[in-house]
Motif scaffolding. Structure first.
Motif, PDB file in Angstrom:
ATOM      1  N   HIS A  82       0.829  -1.207   0.000  1.00 42.51           N
ATOM      2  CA  HIS A  82       0.000   0.000   0.000  1.00 42.51           C
ATOM      3  C   HIS A  82       0.864   1.258   0.000  1.00 42.51           C
ATOM      4  O   HIS A  82       0.569   2.231  -0.697  1.00 42.51           O
ATOM      5  CB  HIS A  82      -0.918  -0.029   1.222  1.00 42.51           C
ATOM      6  N   ARG A  83       1.940   1.233   0.768  1.00 44.81           N
ATOM      7  CA  ARG A  83       2.829   2.395   0.815  1.00 44.81           C
ATOM      8  C   ARG A  83       3.607   2.543  -0.489  1.00 44.81           C
ATOM      9  O   ARG A  83       3.898   3.654  -0.929  1.00 44.81           O
ATOM     10  CB  ARG A  83       3.815   2.244   1.973  1.00 44.81           C
ATOM     11  N   MET A  84       3.906   1.458  -1.136  1.00 43.29           N
ATOM     12  CA  MET A  84       4.721   1.502  -2.332  1.00 43.29           C
ATOM     13  C   MET A  84       3.942   2.044  -3.538  1.00 43.29           C
ATOM     14  O   MET A  84       4.467   2.807  -4.349  1.00 43.29           O
ATOM     15  CB  MET A  84       5.231   0.079  -2.642  1.00 43.29           C
ATOM     16  N   ALA A  85       2.662   1.759  -3.671  1.00 43.46           N
ATOM     17  CA  ALA A  85       1.811   2.199  -4.793  1.00 43.46           C
ATOM     18  C   ALA A  85       2.468   1.817  -6.124  1.00 43.46           C
ATOM     19  O   ALA A  85       3.029   0.741  -6.286  1.00 43.46           O
ATOM     20  CB  ALA A  85       1.542   3.691  -4.695  1.00 43.46           C
ATOM     21  N   ASP A  86       2.446   2.803  -7.140  1.00 39.50           N
ATOM     22  CA  ASP A  86       2.997   2.536  -8.477  1.00 39.50           C
ATOM     23  C   ASP A  86       4.516   2.697  -8.437  1.00 39.50           C
ATOM     24  O   ASP A  86       5.033   3.765  -8.089  1.00 39.50           O
ATOM     25  CB  ASP A  86       2.398   3.501  -9.490  1.00 39.50           C
ATOM     26  N   PRO A  87       5.280   1.704  -8.809  1.00 43.32           N
ATOM     27  CA  PRO A  87       6.741   1.812  -8.743  1.00 43.32           C
ATOM     28  C   PRO A  87       7.288   2.933  -9.626  1.00 43.32           C
ATOM     29  O   PRO A  87       8.281   3.568  -9.275  1.00 43.32           O
ATOM     30  CB  PRO A  87       7.221   0.446  -9.217  1.00 43.32           C
ATOM     31  N   ARG A  88       6.636   3.196 -10.813  1.00 47.90           N
ATOM     32  CA  ARG A  88       7.134   4.245 -11.699  1.00 47.90           C
ATOM     33  C   ARG A  88       7.051   5.621 -11.041  1.00 47.90           C
ATOM     34  O   ARG A  88       7.951   6.451 -11.187  1.00 47.90           O
ATOM     35  CB  ARG A  88       6.330   4.233 -12.995  1.00 47.90           C
ATOM     36  N   PHE A  89       5.958   5.810 -10.274  1.00 46.87           N
ATOM     37  CA  PHE A  89       5.835   7.077  -9.568  1.00 46.87           C
ATOM     38  C   PHE A  89       6.958   7.233  -8.545  1.00 46.87           C
ATOM     39  O   PHE A  89       7.557   8.307  -8.395  1.00 46.87           O
ATOM     40  CB  PHE A  89       4.465   7.142  -8.891  1.00 46.87           C
ATOM     41  N   LEU A  90       7.267   6.146  -7.840  1.00 45.45           N
ATOM     42  CA  LEU A  90       8.355   6.206  -6.864  1.00 45.45           C
ATOM     43  C   LEU A  90       9.689   6.473  -7.541  1.00 45.45           C
ATOM     44  O   LEU A  90      10.525   7.225  -7.021  1.00 45.45           O
ATOM     45  CB  LEU A  90       8.416   4.887  -6.080  1.00 45.45           C
TER      46      LEU A  90
END
Length: 401
Positions: free
Chosen positions: A302-310
């Motif tokens: 949940h904290r990670m969400a979309d990896p590309r956004f990170l």
């Protein structure tokens, strides 16, 4: 012709009463000294034993009732030499002569106890009873040796416990457990048991009995053989209150033969229950751990969400850090250049030619001042010399004459 006189016939009870009165009248109440043997304490609290005189091979049965036996408990021990205050009487139900004791007091140690005490001190000094040399029992023995009487109740008790607990082979090595020949047979039985290659632990003992019955396990040969045995030894001699030198020399002492079997043979059913309990605990712990790990993975996802956004966010942070690094680097270079220029100016000021020029400039006035000071000093010195010369001339004897 006179009628025949009938025989005077009395009952057994009447005969017992007459004998009792005769014995009590002849002996009276007094002190009797002897050595205690075959002591038994009944559940009622009464103490039954024999008082013997070994020098004249005499023995009499004794009884001390509960109230008196409690007070004299510390004096009544097998082998102890005591003095008893009581009255001899006839026990009618058994037709047995006995001494009813009321009081007891010590009269020195018996010869048997003295010999046992000396042997105990000798063996203890040699280290046979040292707790540090005691070996632990194997946790799951496959073969348990038993040195005892083949017809005694002790072996049957051991078999009962062994069959109930399961998981071990019982090896019986029969031996005499009382009498003069018992020590030799016990030592020989231990030798035979020790030759069995698969032997894991050895039980040596017998059921309860009098102090004299247990003397075979106080024999020095038996005690030394138990201490030298190659496998761990459990001593199970008599009942819980009985203690022999074999108990002290063995690796483990059991109060009874049944307890010896319980100590030697692990309980198969309890082990199965233990394994089942551990298996259940392990399964519950694994389920709990898996649930916790799933919850942690869910929170992280949940904290990670979309990896590309990170990744983009981390790139922006990296660009900002690069800009900050460049600004800090430029400021640092400017500061370092100014510091280098300042040091360069200071170094030029300290150049040897500049230092020498300043030194020459400082020495010029100093030389003029030095010459002026020297001239003044010389003039003053000339004036002083002239004055002194005039004074000498005025005081010269030639001038006066």
């Amino acid at each position: 012709m006179s009628p025949p006189v009938e025989d005077d016939v009395i009952s057994v009870a009447e005969l017992s009463r007459r004998l009792r009165r005769a014995v009590e009248a002849l002996t009276g109440r007094g002190w009797v000294e002897g050595e205690v043997a075959s002591l038994k304490r009944a559940p009622s609290g009464h103490a039954y034993f024999c008082l013997k005189d070994e020098r004249e091979d005499a023995l009499i049965d004794c009884v001390m009732y509960r109230s008196n036996a409690v007070r004299a408990r510390r004096f009544l021990q097998d082998g102890a030499r005591v003095q008893l205050l009581g009255r001899a009487t006839l026990y009618a139900p058994r037709g047995r002569l006995q001494l009813v004791a009321e009081r007891a007091r010590p009269a020195g140690r018996g010869a048997l106890l003295e010999a046992l005490e000396r042997l105990k001190e000798q063996l203890e000094a040699e280290g046979l009873f040292d707790p540090r040399i005691k070996r632990p029992l194997p946790p799951n023995p496959r073969t348990v040796g038993v040195v005892t009487s083949a017809s005694g109740a002790a072996f049957q008790d051991i078999l009962t416990v062994a069959f109930r607990r399961g998981g071990a082979r019982i090896l019986l090595v029969p031996a005499l457990v009382q009498g003069d020949a018992a020590p030799v047979t016990i030592v020989r039985a231990i030798d035979l048991a020790e030759r069995y290659p698969a032997l894991d632990v050895l039980i040596v003992g017998r059921g309860g009995g009098s102090f004299e019955d247990l003397m075979a396990f106080n024999d020095e040969r038996v005690v030394r053989r138990i201490a030298a045995c190659k496998v761990p030894v459990i001593s199970a001699v008599g009942h819980e209150v009985d203690t022999s030198l074999s108990d002290l020399a063995a690796d483990v002492r059991a109060a009874t033969p049944s307890q010896a079997a319980e100590l030697a043979i692990s309980d198969a059913s309890s082990q199965v229950e233990l394994l089942q309990g551990l298996s259940g605990r392990l399964a519950r712990a694994m389920r709990t751990r898996i649930g916790e790990d799933r919850a942690v993975v869910g929170r992280l996802r949940h904290r990670m969400a979309d990896p590309r956004f990170l990744v983009h966010e981390r790139k922006e942070q990296l660009d900002e850090l690069v800009d900050d690094l460049e600004r800090v680097t430029r400021r640092g270079l400017v500061r370092r250049r100014s510091e280098v220029e300042s040091l360069h100016r200071r170094l030029l000021a300290r150049h040897p030619r500049a230092v020498l020029a300043r030194g020459r400039a400082e020495l010029g006035p100093l030389a003029a001042r030095l010459r002026s000071s020297m001239n003044m000093i010389l003039r003053g010195a000339r004036n002083d010399v002239t004055s002194c010369h005039a004074q000498l001339d005025s005081l010269s004897p030639l001038a006066i004459l």
